[in-house]
Design a protein around this motif. Structure first.
Motif, mmCIF file in Angstrom:
data_model
loop_
_atom_site.group_PDB
_atom_site.id
_atom_site.type_symbol
_atom_site.label_atom_id
_atom_site.label_comp_id
_atom_site.label_asym_id
_atom_site.label_seq_id
_atom_site.Cartn_x
_atom_site.Cartn_y
_atom_site.Cartn_z
ATOM 1 N N MET A 124 0.817 -1.217 0.000
ATOM 2 C CA MET A 124 0.000 0.000 0.000
ATOM 3 C C MET A 124 0.850 1.266 0.000
ATOM 4 O O MET A 124 0.323 2.367 -0.109
ATOM 5 C CB MET A 124 -0.905 0.020 1.233
ATOM 6 N N GLY A 125 2.170 1.097 0.169
ATOM 7 C CA GLY A 125 3.025 2.278 0.258
ATOM 8 C C GLY A 125 2.888 2.996 1.596
ATOM 9 O O GLY A 125 3.049 4.205 1.682
ATOM 10 N N ILE A 126 2.585 2.221 2.626
ATOM 11 C CA ILE A 126 2.505 2.784 3.982
ATOM 12 C C ILE A 126 3.770 2.367 4.733
ATOM 13 O O ILE A 126 4.160 1.204 4.690
ATOM 14 C CB ILE A 126 1.240 2.285 4.711
ATOM 15 N N LEU A 170 -3.744 2.497 -6.308
ATOM 16 C CA LEU A 170 -2.558 1.698 -5.994
ATOM 17 C C LEU A 170 -1.716 1.448 -7.237
ATOM 18 O O LEU A 170 -0.633 0.884 -7.154
ATOM 19 C CB LEU A 170 -2.977 0.348 -5.389
ATOM 20 N N LEU A 223 -6.395 6.824 1.213
ATOM 21 C CA LEU A 223 -5.097 6.141 1.217
ATOM 22 C C LEU A 223 -3.934 7.122 1.378
ATOM 23 O O LEU A 223 -3.009 6.881 2.149
ATOM 24 C CB LEU A 223 -4.936 5.333 -0.078
ATOM 25 N N LEU A 240 -3.716 8.216 4.846
ATOM 26 C CA LEU A 240 -3.290 7.052 5.636
ATOM 27 C C LEU A 240 -1.767 6.960 5.617
ATOM 28 O O LEU A 240 -1.131 6.688 6.639
ATOM 29 C CB LEU A 240 -3.909 5.806 4.995
ATOM 30 N N ARG A 241 -1.190 7.208 4.445
ATOM 31 C CA ARG A 241 0.269 7.119 4.310
ATOM 32 C C ARG A 241 0.989 8.166 5.148
ATOM 33 O O ARG A 241 2.120 7.966 5.558
ATOM 34 C CB ARG A 241 0.658 7.296 2.829
ATOM 35 N N PRO A 293 1.283 8.001 10.106
ATOM 36 C CA PRO A 293 2.351 7.637 11.051
ATOM 37 C C PRO A 293 3.344 8.782 11.280
ATOM 38 O O PRO A 293 3.801 8.985 12.403
ATOM 39 C CB PRO A 293 3.037 6.453 10.367
ATOM 40 N N PHE A 294 3.628 9.544 10.233
ATOM 41 C CA PHE A 294 4.581 10.649 10.372
ATOM 42 C C PHE A 294 3.953 11.831 11.118
ATOM 43 O O PHE A 294 4.556 12.414 12.010
ATOM 44 C CB PHE A 294 5.078 11.101 8.989
#
Lengths: 515, 515
Positions: A187-189, A214, B46, B49-50, B53-54
């Motif tokens: 997912m590129g996370i 995606l 998405l 979402l990516r 975390p940062f």
């Protein structure tokens, strides 16, 4: 197991617009669908919305709709001519660290149209998960490593579709089951914090994404369902396995053991699920999973020793001269050696009993399983005392884990109604031999159910099962993940399990110990 | 009216990740939000979402979330540092055929930060809706005409944000209310079949779109709420007006009249709503809506005639010398002429009574409202018998529509508790004068409530009201749209309404007819 009644494909003839019924095109379609599949909400992407007035007229208001049920709504994945003969397809993906397996499914009936697998192209970065996670810390690393898997998948999807006379545009839905790290890279996370205390993933439950977003080539409105994870060490591949087994819907308590790249154990029923993995993995991996060679032509997968004559009999895959042994052959051999008295309860070769089959070299005993005159290579096939010791450690670890997890909820192993064996392990293990060695509990043989690639199986089920998202989220939420504490009690249990079949013979009433 | 309690902006301090709580970043945020705003589902794009975390670590797990409630879920429109001082903004858009009006709103409290309007750039294609719809039939026509409005909007958003010291990235939500054709062009959905029997739009209820997908420059995860339409002739601008008035939530029956480019009437309460428009439009438009000049400095908006001395008094906007009259001035003048006996019950100038204020030229009577020595231009300000005839037709049409729609549900006009006047009409009409002419029903003056730009008002409400989507869909579903049948009964009613105030004086007890 995967052919549920579903609302994936709905054929519908709409009332023609008239002055009496001048509902808009898109709303006319939605209203008819809502009535047919009993839902409140249907989502249509803007780009599809723009096409609807033209498509409805082109097909004279008779259309076939491809739908996907998300929590509170259905998503319209596409519409087609009601007379379209080509199947609307979905692709289940087992996103392995090493190998990626695809299964093409007819969405209307769950039928498998084709399968294909390829090596995960990220292996180029590193064969193991850790190396790949570190790679994401470099500039553009995450983008690059994601691109690798997406490109690989796109090629595979293309080939798989072609081989079934379909185009990628016929694919409306994907479901992807993989471990937590592979799923994040897909997912590129960032998986950066997964390997740093307190080891948390970026996301547990990514839900449903757009294929387009995606970079996956498919029908323009296709969706990708990503299996959720419980944490960094319990991924969507296992949730898929549980879904596939159905253990989450049973009254009786059952257990699922999956030994692939990692080893995992899940215990539970429809009301609760507990899982353990992690610490147990390395001990098992060094043994069971990596033991022997890959199954293939000329590989011994079955061994038998006549208890009276001590004659060795074996079977190879393809019935040709043997060139090696795979895991199931080695477990068979060890079990038979033990049952015939050539291996003692400590797992040591009994030189007197083995007679001239055993040789010593550099202080290590070797048993000749097949002599060179019978093998494809002309060399003896042997097993060393060290190999056997390693197998014993593995089987003791496995049994200890099984015992510990069941005891943690006050259940005895003998009370398990079903024992699911998944993954590579499930495909090669023979329960009878594994029981003789005390690797698996002494349950009736019919209790053992091999699942094959349960991750792929679960992903395929999700493609055609309407409530799959609810099911997988329920599974995810039910799982209690326990870490195995390596304490004195566990070590005692491990020591007791290092005997064949076990120090406590009452646990293995069916195993007839020699002598 | 637009400052409702809402969950648009939620400030939240998350529990730090630990070995005891290793929920993933995104799910940690979701779980905390779900608890705080009592919801089951939160959607995160998405791409957001990516970043999570940062962002969570950057802001030490203390964040401000901007949310939007869709039917069964909340959408996370963005997250910010909990200490961010700049307001998170929304923009309400009144998407007029002629003029587009924007209002910038602070999403946390509904406060208006600024307003801006611009001419709809599609005017270049054609001033009217029809020309623009035909333009979409040429190659790339739809794409081009959509681009025109999107580019215009982007420029306006940019200016509006700059003027309030914000950037476009601070805008997280748009709500757009416009007629059905303008809305289709805005979304790039073909309006081709709207003007062809049976006149159906592409979509009634487009719902919530991504700003990004429409090409609108804003925060990357911003959404655009498009007001639904009832059909080709009853657009989202009217739904917004109903929402703004609140008539859809009242026990009592009220009526809403909106005369802008078109004329529309809506009658109802919390249980039902009926609407009529279309056929009535042209009759009204030729008169009321286009009468007089635009309000502005030096324009007469108030007229009074002393009943004893017949002295004319007037007021201009800005209290400067008059240069013309706007609609409200003309209606005032006509009402005063009638009340002072200078206009008879048929709406004809009474030459004897008007004395030297009336002149004949080319067989047409002209009344001098203000003589040249008092005007800015030095020319007399006059009103002709033809102007008055036109006004009478308009007022008769208006009253006929009001009477017809109320009678269609068995209600008398006098039973209406509230009479909302919206749009250009609402802003200039003086109920007292309009009643004297028999244009509006003889209700207590306090029953009349001007709404101003109700389309913009409703769009602005939607930005801060949590259940706005449910509300607007409920309104949409409740509306019964009736076509006015131009039959003998209606024509009789129209004829009776062409008298001042009406043939049936019992309908206007408060109007004291002269003599």
């Amino acid at each position: 197991m995967d052919n549920q009644k579903n609302n994936r494909i709905v054929r519908i003839t709409l009332e023609q617009p008239s002055l009496k019924n001048n509902t808009a095109d898109a709303d006319r379609l939605k209203a008819a669908l809502k009535k047919k599949i009993c839902t409140q909400n249907i989502h249509i992407d803007l780009k599809l919305l723009r096409q609807i007035p033209f498509l409805l007229r082109q097909w004279d208001y008779k259309v076939c709709c491809i739908l996907f049920k998300q929590a509170y709504q259905y998503i319209l994945l596409g519409i087609r001519d009601i007379n379209e003969q080509k199947p609307a397809a979905g692709i289940a993906v087992d996103l392995g660290t090493t190998r990626v397996v695809l299964r093409l499914i007819n969405l209307s009936n769950g039928q498998t149209l084709g399968e294909l697998s390829f090596d995960n192209p990220q292996i180029e970065i590193g064969p193991d998960i850790l190396a790949r996670i570190h790679y994401t810390d470099i500039k553009q690393g995450l983008e690059h490593i994601q691109e690798m898997i997406i490109n690989g998948l796109n090629q595979a999807v293309d080939s798989l579709c072609s081989s079934c006379s379909l185009s990628t545009g016929d694919v409306y839905l994907f479901s992807v089951a993989g471990n937590t790290a592979m799923t994040h890279l897909f997912m590129g996370i960032t998986p950066h914090w997964m390997i740093r205390e307190p080891y948390i993933p970026g996301v547990n439950n990514p839900g449903v994404l757009k294929a387009d977003e995606l970079g996956i080539k498919a029908s323009p409105f296709a969706r990708v369902l990503i299996f959720p994870n419980v944490g960094s060490y319990f991924g969507g591949d296992l949730i898929a396995g549980i879904l596939f087994s159905g253990m989450n819907q049973a009254e009786d308590v059952s257990i699922l053991v999956d030994v692939g790249t990692n080893a995992e154990v899940i215990l539970g029923n429809k009301d609760w699920l507990i899982a353990c993995a992690g610490a147990a993995g390395p001990a098992l991996e060094s043994g069971v999973a990596r033991m022997g060679m890959m199954a293939g032509p000329g590989v011994i997968d079955t061994f038998e020793i006549d208890p009276d004559t001590l004659e060795f009999k074996f079977k190879t895959i393809g019935d040709i001269k043997p060139k090696g042994m795979c895991g199931s052959g080695i477990i068979d051999l060890a079990a038979q050696l033990f049952l015939s008295g050539m291996l003692d309860i400590r797992g040591k070769l009994v030189t007197g009993k083995c007679a001239d089959r055993v040789k010593e070299k550099d202080g290590m005993l070797y048993l000749t399983a097949v002599s060179g005159d019978q093998t494809a290579t002309g060399l003896d096939l042997t097993i060393s005392q060290a190999d056997i010791d390693s197998l014993i450690r593995s089987k003791a670890a496995m049994y200890t884990i099984l015992r510990t997890i069941t005891l943690s909820v006050g259940i005895e192993l003998r009370d398990l109604k079903t024992f699911y064996v998944a993954g590579t392990f499930g495909s090669f293990i023979k329960p009878g031999s594994a029981i003789s060695l005390g690797m698996l509990p002494d349950l009736p043989l019919e209790s053992y159910k091999p699942l094959g690639n349960s991750s792929l199986g679960g992903a395929a089920m999700a493609l055609t099962k309407d409530d799959c998202i609810e099911d997988m989220e329920k599974i995810r939420d039910q799982i209690t993940y326990i870490e195995l504490n390596v304490n004195q009690e566990l070590m005692n249990r491990f020591s007791a399990a290092r005997f064949l079949p076990h120090t406590d013979l009452s646990l293995f009433p069916s195993v007839k110990v020699w002598g």
